[in-house]
Write an enzyme that holds these catalytic residues in place. Structure first.
Site, PDB file in Angstrom:
ATOM      1  N   LYS A 113      52.119-121.964   7.518  1.00  0.00           N
ATOM      2  CA  LYS A 113      52.526-122.436   6.193  1.00  0.00           C
ATOM      3  C   LYS A 113      53.962-121.982   5.977  1.00  0.00           C
ATOM      4  O   LYS A 113      54.414-121.042   6.627  1.00  0.00           O
ATOM      5  CB  LYS A 113      51.647-121.810   5.103  1.00  0.00           C
ATOM      6  CG  LYS A 113      50.192-122.228   5.151  1.00  0.00           C
ATOM      7  CD  LYS A 113      49.372-121.477   4.095  1.00  0.00           C
ATOM      8  CE  LYS A 113      47.907-121.922   4.168  1.00  0.00           C
ATOM      9  NZ  LYS A 113      47.040-121.089   3.308  1.00  0.00           N
ATOM     10  N   GLY A 114      54.633-122.600   5.053  1.00  0.00           N
ATOM     11  CA  GLY A 114      55.965-122.118   4.683  1.00  0.00           C
ATOM     12  C   GLY A 114      55.843-120.720   4.118  1.00  0.00           C
ATOM     13  O   GLY A 114      54.884-120.402   3.416  1.00  0.00           O
ATOM     14  N   GLY A 120      59.046-118.744   3.284  1.00  0.00           N
ATOM     15  CA  GLY A 120      60.324-118.187   2.864  1.00  0.00           C
ATOM     16  C   GLY A 120      60.520-118.071   1.364  1.00  0.00           C
ATOM     17  O   GLY A 120      61.316-117.251   0.902  1.00  0.00           O
ATOM     18  N   GLU A 121      59.855-118.921   0.600  1.00  0.00           N
ATOM     19  CA  GLU A 121      60.204-118.995  -0.819  1.00  0.00           C
ATOM     20  C   GLU A 121      59.287-118.218  -1.749  1.00  0.00           C
ATOM     21  O   GLU A 121      59.745-117.578  -2.693  1.00  0.00           O
ATOM     22  CB  GLU A 121      60.286-120.466  -1.243  1.00  0.00           C
ATOM     23  CG  GLU A 121      61.532-121.117  -0.701  1.00  0.00           C
ATOM     24  CD  GLU A 121      61.511-122.622  -0.820  1.00  0.00           C
ATOM     25  OE1 GLU A 121      60.666-123.246  -0.167  1.00  0.00           O
ATOM     26  OE2 GLU A 121      62.321-123.164  -1.574  1.00  0.00           O
ATOM     27  N   ARG A 137      60.378-125.382   5.042  1.00  0.00           N
ATOM     28  CA  ARG A 137      59.830-126.487   5.801  1.00  0.00           C
ATOM     29  C   ARG A 137      60.052-126.415   7.302  1.00  0.00           C
ATOM     30  O   ARG A 137      59.421-127.155   8.058  1.00  0.00           O
ATOM     31  CB  ARG A 137      60.418-127.812   5.284  1.00  0.00           C
ATOM     32  CG  ARG A 137      61.945-127.940   5.464  1.00  0.00           C
ATOM     33  CD  ARG A 137      62.444-129.307   5.020  1.00  0.00           C
ATOM     34  NE  ARG A 137      61.925-130.352   5.849  1.00  0.00           N
ATOM     35  CZ  ARG A 137      62.454-130.719   7.013  1.00  0.00           C
ATOM     36  NH1 ARG A 137      63.545-130.137   7.462  1.00  0.00           N
ATOM     37  NH2 ARG A 137      61.914-131.665   7.720  1.00  0.00           N
ATOM     38  N   THR A 158      59.690-124.150   9.969  1.00  0.00           N
ATOM     39  CA  THR A 158      58.651-123.734  10.922  1.00  0.00           C
ATOM     40  C   THR A 158      57.469-124.701  10.851  1.00  0.00           C
ATOM     41  O   THR A 158      56.848-125.018  11.859  1.00  0.00           O
ATOM     42  CB  THR A 158      58.208-122.291  10.626  1.00  0.00           C
ATOM     43  OG1 THR A 158      59.353-121.449  10.756  1.00  0.00           O
ATOM     44  CG2 THR A 158      57.139-121.834  11.591  1.00  0.00           C
TER      45      THR A 158
END
Lengths: 162, 290, 759
Positions: C714-715, C717-718, C527, C529
């Site tokens: 968009k996110g 990392g996950e 969340r 960035t």
């Protein structure tokens, strides 16, 4: 037995400290000398975050007793940049984004420097095996390996030019 | 809580005295890569740590009439950098250099690996295959024993509390001899051997194996010498039949346990696989030494 | 909100500048959790349960308290007995009572390593001695760790007061099944009736740990005035403040949490373990207390993610259309309810447009450490089952693994099985990116195999605060409330620099403490960035408006006659032809005469985080005699919206892949018969090392920028940890001609499968 007096050389400077006999070199560096660049990630020699060089040998400072440092030359991450100038490895780690959280970074840099001092032109496999004792959970190692290769190339070029 | 003492004697006799004075509560420090982990975990609580590194000859390698004498506190990295040793005993050196990381190599020693007495110790099968001996120092002087007589069980050695291992000797090498060590680990580095296999052999001019020793790690309470496995090779040129016999002999000798690192079945099978593969490498190395 | 994005050319965003905190981190100067000390500091340590499940009959701390050098000893009796209350903390929501009891066992120890007491002493040695002097009498109870064993009717019950939620009628007997949740649509029976081909299998995964290299660490200083300072490594200083306030019944205003650098978290530092204990010890002793976990403690007592069982049944027509999907998920929660099975359920089918679908999720308590968030919590597990099943389905249909995903894949406008209508997604472009990559057509050798898998993650927005301040020389400071876990300070500075028109090196980003910036949800959910970035951009825009206003004052023109171009105010008033552009420095120099400090702080609740999709391709080679798997090649394509700093986006992808490969091949919690963890160290808990992995080719798909974010982010990392489990497993399947359904795919397991086939 009370604390033991240890005389050593750290990053080129004569250094003395007191340490209980069971203290590790890592604890002495961090707690007695305030050199917190070496990290404890495991305390068992499995992660490499505490890497330092002792008498020219790359070791885990968590696997060495502080009194063993008597008369030895110790190099840590704090001694890697010379004055205002970063070591080429430090610069390449930044340029290649070879770190995320940065916790393992000092250990990787100390280990990579020891590699390039022995082998100025390592291939990818040699780098990966040399650094296998340094765990990184963030980067997947890709950018770290690239940064080491790039730093090695640059250092070779500088050496040829001089 | 008893305070720990650190002692770094400069002679072997002083080391023996320090050990004797502690009456069994001392621990010997060579590279320390096992000892410090045990100290930290509280598994051992010695009253004194006797560091061997300041004893003359404890760190370093010397050649004596074709034999190599390796000081007890000599780190693995030094072995790897020793050209003559690496040429004569590539299996012992590769085994020593498999222990832990580069960082661990800067400290870990053959003697420590042996005296830690883990059945999975990487250098021990290679040393046993090599016919290595060790010099043990104690109050009654020095004695030289085969490496395989040191470990008694997991974490247990045959050394008395006031004895320590001063050096390891690798015998002179006949021509056309070579050794090799292989281990199986789940990753590519940093693991303890699930199985290890060391093979040392000598060929005649025709490529027939005249002598062979095979040792296995992590398939019994101690590293084991498997004479039947060695015998399976002697007289052969390491053809398929010899390799099959070797595989069978290695499996038959294996009496492993199931634990977090492997099952009985797996370890037994892998003992055969690695014995074959290590023998093949050793044979190729020996052959190339025309 | 797309005005900034509409600019003809971005100057900073999308470039690869050196991160602003980089030099500190390559020189060893950066201070992590354990690198900080206070004068007079004590050492805090924890006594932990040696039993997986035991009633705590009594705890006698008298001998420990009497030991010289011991300054405080606390047990559950020193913490308020809280009522059950759900707390919101972004991705790390939980129950307050459970959280408190996880920090310090009350009445019962629920897993080996569960804290039962803590001490503070003048040295580590004294603290250790004190721990040994604490006498705990346990009544050992039968334990259960395996998820299905814990669901069995005769299983030992962890919580007498736990009744399964989500079933009718309300159960009368307590159960380890904390909740059952169901979602789906259409008619499953009808869907399977339409199918020409059906595949059905049961997949299992083991509990795995986030494996951050930095152990948990904190210092707490509780003053005699009731003011409390906490320095710690966490994913959210405000999360730590909230939890500590609730657990200790303190005012939030009395706790100031200063975030240190954080040495990895991956979700595992979205909760508290040490901080409440350190505060309690400091309160009792009157001294600052430092607590640092050992690696052993990290493994035994902090959150892994669930071990799980995933049952998948899929039906499809000959043309590849998936007509029905029935998914059952059983997730270990550890000692308290709250496994990520909900997110696992919602993500399970999110890549697919399937008319008839049912997903049932079980949240199951077990005698193992309470699970914590781990990167896309829950999603890699369900994706492992689903993507393996789709691979099998494609094989049965004779279809290419990309073709079957193209046939059934979601596109913008499609309503996802889990509810919302997906917008501005680039899943199919991501599939295309892999299809057109050279990797997809490299010939394979003997014993080699290739696997493909897709993944989805929601990404979140939420509450964030950012402040932008102009210094007197025209440089800027950007402050946020989010710990920088992987380079977010770089992206914050870049976005601010883009809006302000400053060079990146004139913008200094800082992570502020809880007293120095407004509330921000923790760093998690991919969340920062997105959401914090929006707050930064809004604050920077406010500053730009202020700068224009001041320029107008300086020129004595109306404000609407000032434009902002290339980091300077430009006068548009034709009556002032001599007015030269005013740089930020020029305006800042006159700030005192134009209204005082130039600063703006923006708090917002960001909505519209775009979901992320990933498609991964993995090649492996297997040694058939040993069962050892080598990962030969790995390529990962991801729908990222717009990469703010592409190097760090690639880094997120590469890191997620590495963790996923570890999960697939070697990582697992191993318990002995007494329920004690057998591998609580990096020696036998085998995270990938450098020599285990090849280079990881990360492809950034930027065809669907997120319209809700000023630069389209968009996110990221996950989602990269979602596909690897199945990508690796599918590659192993391809290489062996044999499907292994149980992770990890360790050498003994592969060899055993090969031996079984040979028989």
């Amino acid at each position: 037995m009370s604390k033991q007096h240890v005389t050593t050389t750290v990053n080129g400077d004569p250094t003395e400290f007191l340490a209980a006999p069971g203290t590790t070199l890592l604890d002495a560096l961090r707690d007695e000398l305030g050199l917190t660049g070496a990290k404890e990630g495991c305390g068992s020699g499995d992660c490499g975050a505490c890497s330092v060089v002792v008498d020219g040998r790359l070791v885990c400072s968590c696997l060495m007793l502080a009194p063993e440092a008597e008369g030895r030359r110790i190099e840590t991450i704090e001694g890697m940049a010379q004055g205002g100038r970063l070591h080429p490895l430090q610069q390449k780690f930044l340029e290649h984004a070879a770190l995320q959280c940065g916790f393992c970074t000092p250990g990787f840099l100390v280990a990579a420097k020891a590699l390039l001092e022995r082998n100025p032109d390592p291939d990818e496999t040699e780098i990966r095996y040399w650094l296998a004792g340094n765990l990184c959970r963030c980067t997947g190692y890709d950018k770290i390996v690239r940064a080491v290769m790039d730093a090695a190339a640059e250092m070779r070029q500088v050496r040829r030019a001089s | 809580m008893p305070q720990l003492e650190y002692s770094s004697p400069s002679t072997a006799d002083d080391a023996v005295r320090a050990l004797a004075a502690a009456g069994g509560s001392a621990k010997v420090l060579a590279g320390g890569t096992d000892l410090l982990v045990q100290l930290r975990s509280g598994r051992i609580r010695p009253s004194v740590i006797v560091d061997l590194k300041r004893i003359a000859g404890a760190v370093g390698i010397r050649e004596e009439a074709g034999a190599f004498v390796i000081g007890a506190a000599t780190p693995g990295a030094v072995l790897g950098e020793h050209a003559a040793l690496s040429k004569a005993w590539p299996g012992v050196v590769e085994a020593a250099n498999l222990i832990g990381s580069t960082q661990v190599q800067g400290r870990a020693t053959l003697a420590g690996n042996l005296c830690n007495a883990s059945p999975a110790a990487d250098s021990v099968p290679a040393m046993i295959a090599a016919g290595a001996t060790c010099v043990v120092v104690g109050p009654k002087g020095r004695r030289e024993i085969p490496v395989e007589q040191v470990p008694k069980g997991p974490g247990e050695t045959s050394l008395a509390p006031d004895e320590f291992l001063l050096e390891i000797r690798l015998p002179p090498r006949p021509p056309r001899s070579a050794d090799a060590y292989l281990r199986l680990i789940p990753r590519t580095e940093m693991d303890i051997a699930v199985v290890g296999a060391g093979v040392s052999l000598t060929l005649d001019a025709e490529g027939v194996i005249t002598a062979a020793r095979v040792a296995l790690g992590a398939v019994a309470p101690t590293v084991i010498l498997v004479p039947e496995a060695g015998a399976a090779l002697v007289g052969s040129r390491l053809g398929d039949q010899a390799l099959e016999k070797l595989d069978a002999a290695a499996k038959a000798a294996a009496r492993p346990i199931s634990d977090k690192r492997g099952t009985v079945d797996y370890r037994t099978n892998i003992a055969g696989v690695l014995a074959r593969r290590a023998a093949t490498i050793a044979y190729q190395r020996a052959e190339s030494r025309a | 909100m797309t005005d900034v994005m509409d600019r003809p050319a971005l100057r900073v965003v999308g470039e690869r500048p050196i991160r602003p905190d980089g030099v500190d981190k390559v020189t060893g100067r950066a201070q992590f959790g354990a690198d900080f000390n206070l004068p007079g500091m004590l050492v805090g340590k924890i006594k932990r349960s040696p039993h997986a499940h035991a009633k705590i009959v009594s705890i006698d701390t008298r001998k420990a308290k009497a030991l010289a050098g011991v300054k405080a000893v606390v047990t559950a009796a020193d913490f308020p007995d809280l009522a059950s209350e759900e707390v919101e903390a972004g991705e790390a929501a939980g129950n307050l009572r459970d959280l408190s009891m996880n920090c310090m066992a009350r009445d019962k120890a629920l897993y080996e390593g569960h804290a039962v007491a803590a001490v503070a002493a003048t040295s580590a040695a004294v603290a250790d001695e004190a721990l040994a002097l604490i006498e705990v009498v346990y009544e050992v109870l039968p334990h259960v760790i395996d998820v299905e064993a814990a669901m069995a009717p005769d299983a030992p019950v962890l919580h007498e007061g736990l009744f399964t939620k989500g079933v009718e009628p309300k159960p009368t007997a307590p159960s380890n099944i904390a909740a059952v949740n169901k979602l789906g649509r259409g008619d499953l029976a009808e869907g399977f009736a339409q199918a020409d081909v059906i595949v059905e299998a049961r997949y299992t995964t083991k509990a795995v740990h986030q494996g951050y290299i930095e152990p948990h660490a904190c210092i707490a200083q509780y003053g005699q005035d009731g003011q409390c300072l906490v320095w710690c490594s966490s994913q959210g200083q405000f999360m730590v403040r909230t939890y500590c306030a609730k657990i200790l019944d303190l005012e939030a205003a009395d706790i100031r949490v200063i975030p240190s650098e954080i040495g990895g978290g991956f979700g595992g530092k979205t909760t508290v373990y040490l901080e409440p204990l350190a505060i309690a010890l400091s309160r009792q002793s009157g001294f600052p207390v430092k607590m640092v976990m050992t690696r052993d403690e990290v493994f035994r007592a902090t959150g892994p993610t669930s071990g799980a069982v995933v049952e998948v049944k899929l039906g499809a027509k000959r043309d590849g259309t998936i007509t029905a999907a029935d998914v059952v998920l059983k997730y270990q929660a550890g000692a308290f309810p709250g496994s990520p099975v909900g997110a696992g359920s919602m993500t399970a089918l999110a890549c697919y447009d399937i008319a008839n679908a049912a997903i049932t999720g079980y949240d199951v308590v077990t005698n193992s450490p309470k699970v914590a968030a781990y990167r896309a919590p829950g999603a890699p597990i369900s994706a492992f089952g689903m993507e393996s099943a789709v691979d099998e389905l494609a094989r049965k249909l004779g279809m290419d693994p990309i073709a079957i995903r193209e046939k059934n894949g979601v596109v913008s406008g499609v309503k996802a099985v889990y509810g919302p209508t997906l917008r501005d997604i680039a899943y199919k472009d991501t599939l295309e990116a892999i299809k057109s990559h050279p990797h997809y057509s490299i010939p394979l050798g003997p014993n080699q195999g290739r696997g493909l898998a897709a993944g989805f993650w929601f990404n979140i927005g939420g509450e964030s605060t950012a402040a932008v301040r102009i210094n007197d020389d025209g440089s800027a400071v950007v402050a946020t409330g989010n710990p920088d876990i992987g380079g977010s300070r770089a992206s914050m500075a870049m976005m601010a620099a883009e809006v302000l028109g400053l060079p990146i090196d004139q913008v200094r980003p800082v992570v502020a403490d809880t007293a120095s910036i407004g509330f921000s949800m923790l760093t998690g959910g991919s969340r920062v960035t997105f959401a914090t970035g929006m707050a930064v951009v809004e604050a920077a825009k406010k500053v730009v408006e202020d700068l224009k206003q001041r320029a107008a004052q300086m020129w004595e023109v109306p404000a609407d006659k000032v434009a902002w171009e290339n980091g300077a105010a430009v006068c548009l008033d034709p009556e002032k032809p001599a007015a030269k552009p005013l740089s930020i420095a020029a305006i800042a120099a006159r700030a005192g005469r134009t209204g005082g400090p130039i600063t703006a702080e923006v708090g917002l609740n960001a909505q519209g985080a775009g979901p992320g999709f990933a498609v991964h391709l993995c090649d492996v080679e297997i040694d058939p005699e040993t069962g050892h798997v080598t990962v030969l090649r790995y390529t990962a394509a991801q729908d990222v919206g717009k990469a703010i700093h592409p190097s760090y986006v690639e880094g997120q992808i590469q890191g997620g892949v590495a963790q996923g490969v570890g999960w697939a091949l070697n990582e697992e919690y191993i318990f002995d018969a007494e329920g004690r963890m057998e591998n609580p160290g990096f020696l036998d808990y085998r995270v990938p090392v450098a020599s285990d992995l090849p280079m990881i080719d990360a492809i950034l798909v930027e065809t669907a920028p997120n319209p809700r974010h000023p630069f389209g982010a968009k996110g990221v990392g996950e989602v990269p940890i979602v596909p690897p489990l199945a990508a690796v497993a599918n590659a192993v399947r391809d290489a062996l001609g044999l499907r292994l359904t149980d992770l990890p795919l360790s050498p003994p397991r592969i060899r055993a499968a090969l031996d079984a086939r040979a028989k």
